[in-house]
Design an enzyme around this catalytic site. Sequence first.
Site: not given
Length: 252
Positions: A66, A109, A202, A204-205
């Site tokens: 995402h 994801d 913020g 993410s990943g």
Amino acid sequence: MHGLQKFLLFSVLTCLGEIGHGGKIINGEKAPENSMKYMASVQNKKGRHVCGGFLITEDYVVTAAHCNEAIPTHVVLGNHNLKKGNHEKIDIEKKIKHESYRDVEHGNDIMLLKLSTKAQLGSNIQIIQLPHADMNLEENEVCQVAGWGSTGNLISPDELRVVDVSVINPQSCKEQWSPWLHLPDNAICAGGYGTKKGFCQGDSGGPLVCKGIAVGIVSFNKNFKYVPNVYMNITKYLQWINNIVNHTKIFV
């Protein structure tokens, strides 16, 4: 429910009840210097941090699928403080989302970022080990999550922050999430759920790290009072990663 996409407002949610992409480190602390040398700041063309990531080979970074919504163009490696000191900025040559990714609600994801040049591994930059296919996490096992996600005023800190989180039983996690969605099968839960520790917005990943191994990818969450934080389970994607990274089976 018409799907989470209507509610997933990238980088604007405040973790007061909405379901949203993974984010700020809650009740964490500054990461120690010379630690977490695998961390990557995924940035857009304006040089703004939009997601976390982690280096798994000299030229591949793992992040969340995402994160592609933020149109990342490059990564920054090699420094906990994004505004000070020496760091290495490398353009993204190719973004490879999992072919089954639709939205965070349905899992998968995960995205690989192929770097335009190889990172210079050394005292400030290192890769992180991925898990074996048969690795299992214990309930209440203490792991870490880190990132440069925004603070409560939506301003991202310059310095990397980290917090300890405990792994949550998968069945319990599914039950806690059931009023809102059917949790994706390829998920790990840790942090949140009645605690004041985890991620919110913020980050993410970024990686969930247990015993020095990257076992999960920050994906999404909701209010800390109700449900656990959700990560993608990397063990479920090892073959996919292997098939992309030069077809070399170095992670199994």
